[in-house]
Motif scaffolding. Sequence first.
Motif, mmCIF file in Angstrom:
data_model
loop_
_atom_site.group_PDB
_atom_site.id
_atom_site.type_symbol
_atom_site.label_atom_id
_atom_site.label_comp_id
_atom_site.label_asym_id
_atom_site.label_seq_id
_atom_site.Cartn_x
_atom_site.Cartn_y
_atom_site.Cartn_z
ATOM 1 N N ILE A 116 -3.924 -0.150 21.679
ATOM 2 C CA ILE A 116 -4.678 -1.263 22.015
ATOM 3 C C ILE A 116 -5.999 -1.179 21.481
ATOM 4 C CG2 ILE A 116 -5.626 -2.701 23.622
ATOM 5 C CD1 ILE A 116 -2.595 -2.806 23.408
ATOM 6 N N LEU A 117 -6.366 -1.823 20.293
ATOM 7 C CA LEU A 117 -7.714 -1.765 19.814
ATOM 8 C C LEU A 117 -8.544 -2.861 20.451
ATOM 9 C CD1 LEU A 117 -6.722 -1.319 16.156
ATOM 10 C CD2 LEU A 117 -7.278 0.368 17.644
ATOM 11 N N HIS A 118 -9.803 -2.577 20.551
ATOM 12 C CA HIS A 118 -10.768 -3.673 21.159
ATOM 13 C C HIS A 118 -11.408 -4.404 20.219
ATOM 14 C CE1 HIS A 118 -9.660 -2.598 25.190
ATOM 15 N NE2 HIS A 118 -9.710 -1.395 25.012
ATOM 16 N N GLU A 119 -11.755 -5.736 20.548
ATOM 17 C CA GLU A 119 -12.479 -6.562 19.610
ATOM 18 C C GLU A 119 -14.132 -6.112 19.778
ATOM 19 O OE1 GLU A 119 -11.956 -10.847 18.110
ATOM 20 O OE2 GLU A 119 -12.175 -10.898 20.069
ATOM 21 N N VAL A 167 3.084 0.707 17.264
ATOM 22 C CA VAL A 167 2.296 -0.437 17.111
ATOM 23 C C VAL A 167 0.900 -0.660 17.475
ATOM 24 C CG1 VAL A 167 2.544 -2.874 18.149
ATOM 25 C CG2 VAL A 167 4.495 -1.814 17.539
ATOM 26 N N ALA A 168 0.204 -1.151 16.755
ATOM 27 C CA ALA A 168 -1.264 -1.634 17.197
ATOM 28 C C ALA A 168 -1.616 -2.889 17.357
ATOM 29 C CB ALA A 168 -2.349 -0.951 16.116
ATOM 30 N N ILE A 169 -2.402 -3.366 18.187
ATOM 31 C CA ILE A 169 -2.601 -4.782 18.630
ATOM 32 C C ILE A 169 -4.352 -4.909 18.932
ATOM 33 C CG2 ILE A 169 -0.292 -5.598 18.822
ATOM 34 C CD1 ILE A 169 -1.030 -5.740 21.562
ATOM 35 N N VAL A 170 -4.824 -5.669 18.605
ATOM 36 C CA VAL A 170 -6.298 -6.044 18.974
ATOM 37 C C VAL A 170 -6.307 -6.878 20.221
ATOM 38 C CG1 VAL A 170 -8.522 -6.758 18.050
ATOM 39 C CG2 VAL A 170 -6.912 -5.818 16.603
ATOM 40 N N SER A 171 -6.839 -6.235 21.331
ATOM 41 C CA SER A 171 -6.934 -7.040 22.576
ATOM 42 C C SER A 171 -8.342 -8.063 22.285
ATOM 43 C CB SER A 171 -7.322 -6.278 23.426
ATOM 44 O OG SER A 171 -7.535 -6.820 24.908
ATOM 45 N N ARG A 172 -8.248 -9.319 22.157
ATOM 46 C CA ARG A 172 -9.100 -10.182 22.413
ATOM 47 C C ARG A 172 -9.692 -10.822 23.602
ATOM 48 N NH1 ARG A 172 -9.316 -10.854 16.642
ATOM 49 N NH2 ARG A 172 -7.672 -10.706 15.486
ATOM 50 N N LYS A 173 -11.023 -10.747 23.830
ATOM 51 C CA LYS A 173 -11.280 -11.329 24.938
ATOM 52 C C LYS A 173 -11.119 -12.965 24.981
ATOM 53 C CE LYS A 173 -15.039 -7.858 25.867
ATOM 54 N NZ LYS A 173 -16.247 -7.486 26.018
ATOM 55 N N HIS A 174 -10.653 -13.400 26.154
ATOM 56 C CA HIS A 174 -10.611 -15.146 25.972
ATOM 57 C C HIS A 174 -9.520 -15.549 25.246
ATOM 58 C CE1 HIS A 174 -14.462 -14.497 28.294
ATOM 59 N NE2 HIS A 174 -14.881 -14.360 27.178
ATOM 60 N N ILE A 205 -6.921 -1.922 30.061
ATOM 61 C CA ILE A 205 -7.244 -2.529 28.877
ATOM 62 C C ILE A 205 -8.283 -3.313 28.970
ATOM 63 C CG2 ILE A 205 -6.569 -3.932 27.102
ATOM 64 C CD1 ILE A 205 -3.745 -2.543 27.524
ATOM 65 N N ARG A 206 -8.632 -4.024 30.124
ATOM 66 C CA ARG A 206 -9.573 -5.178 30.466
ATOM 67 C C ARG A 206 -10.885 -4.304 31.129
ATOM 68 N NH1 ARG A 206 -5.114 -7.357 33.214
ATOM 69 N NH2 ARG A 206 -6.198 -6.852 35.157
ATOM 70 N N LYS A 207 -10.889 -3.179 31.188
ATOM 71 C CA LYS A 207 -11.925 -2.572 31.941
ATOM 72 C C LYS A 207 -12.680 -1.547 31.119
ATOM 73 C CE LYS A 207 -11.150 -4.259 36.252
ATOM 74 N NZ LYS A 207 -12.011 -5.074 36.750
ATOM 75 N N THR A 208 -12.163 -1.254 29.673
ATOM 76 C CA THR A 208 -12.840 -0.429 28.916
ATOM 77 C C THR A 208 -13.061 -0.977 27.429
ATOM 78 O OG1 THR A 208 -12.795 1.811 28.341
ATOM 79 C CG2 THR A 208 -10.678 0.730 28.375
ATOM 80 N N GLY A 209 -13.808 -0.293 26.750
ATOM 81 C CA GLY A 209 -13.991 -0.692 25.228
ATOM 82 C C GLY A 209 -13.403 0.589 24.657
ATOM 83 N N VAL A 210 -12.715 1.503 25.027
ATOM 84 C CA VAL A 210 -12.250 2.624 24.395
ATOM 85 C C VAL A 210 -10.762 2.443 24.096
ATOM 86 C CG1 VAL A 210 -11.539 4.916 24.659
ATOM 87 C CG2 VAL A 210 -13.642 4.266 25.803
ATOM 88 N N PRO A 211 -10.027 2.674 23.056
ATOM 89 C CA PRO A 211 -9.002 2.521 22.516
ATOM 90 C C PRO A 211 -8.048 3.103 23.518
ATOM 91 C CG PRO A 211 -9.976 3.185 20.574
ATOM 92 C CD PRO A 211 -11.157 3.248 21.735
ATOM 93 N N VAL A 212 -6.785 2.377 24.094
ATOM 94 C CA VAL A 212 -5.980 2.731 25.102
ATOM 95 C C VAL A 212 -4.532 2.818 24.100
ATOM 96 C CG1 VAL A 212 -4.666 2.133 26.930
ATOM 97 C CG2 VAL A 212 -7.400 1.501 26.853
ATOM 98 N N VAL A 269 -15.065 -2.293 12.001
ATOM 99 C CA VAL A 269 -15.174 -1.664 13.439
ATOM 100 C C VAL A 269 -13.999 -1.404 14.184
ATOM 101 C CG1 VAL A 269 -16.428 -1.624 15.566
ATOM 102 C CG2 VAL A 269 -17.732 -1.879 13.368
ATOM 103 N N VAL A 270 -13.228 -2.562 14.396
ATOM 104 C CA VAL A 270 -12.056 -2.538 15.240
ATOM 105 C C VAL A 270 -11.026 -1.751 14.968
ATOM 106 C CG1 VAL A 270 -10.294 -4.330 16.291
ATOM 107 C CG2 VAL A 270 -12.906 -4.924 15.990
#
Length: 273
Positions: free
Chosen positions: A270-273, A238-245, A128-135, A163-164
């Motif tokens: 997991i959706l990416h911000e 369940v869907a959540i948004v992975s937020r950096k920091h 999840i931390r290594k890609t911008g693609v939904p997981v 977008v997210v």
Amino acid sequence: MKKILVPTDFSKQSGNALNYAIELAKHLGAEMELIHIYTVPVFTADSPIVPVEELLKEDVLQNLEELKSLIERTNPELKITCEALTGDTASAIGTYADTHKIDLIVAGSQGIGYIQERILGSTASALIRKTGVPVMVIGKDIRFRIPEKVVLAVDFSETDDQVVLKPLKQLARKFKSHVCILNIFSEAETMPTFGQMAESFRLEKALKQIHHTFFEVRHPDVVQGINQFVTKQGIDMVAIVSRKHSLIGRIFREPITKAMTFHSQVPLLILHE
């Protein structure tokens, strides 16, 4: 969603995620790519020189082709390709997904264990931390079912919802899902802030063509609150948004995305911000 990437290490956990991905790909009319990341052993200077990497890759590709053939016997309509790469597992998968126009990664979860979760982590949470693609993370006991009811867990932090949330909206349209927008708040929280109210209006606008309902639940633990809601409401995903920091103090100061990869009772998108 036209291209689904499925990492496999030929284990039971990855096999279960693969079974889920097969059903999802059939419903979406998507292509499926199988990928395995292998490790090349390190030899001393006086070791005999042999083409180890080439032999390893050939062996892995043969195993992937056998797996592909097995899938195609009962799912002839699926288009499946295979890839074998070397390197750090999460980084290699993430880079491949980012550079090959992958729309979704479906990965298996390794399950719950204190050392595994708190210290070592998992391939899924690292990915999840290594890609911008939904997981999409699939637990070892999860079976495919139509996601009629989907939870979008939010904290009402400002983000580009159009977008997210695009991958979630694509799935919701395809399966005619009802999206439950869920905010878990603690005992200390009372009135929503102006920023949170503004974000709720943006969410309303972003999901205006998707059947959705807002929910608020008071609970001291975010993950437990989400899972209790999932059980009570009969939620399918369940869907959540992975937020950096972004650190959630109520989950041992670890990102909620990592905690949920270990504890989600249903497929976790997991959706990416």
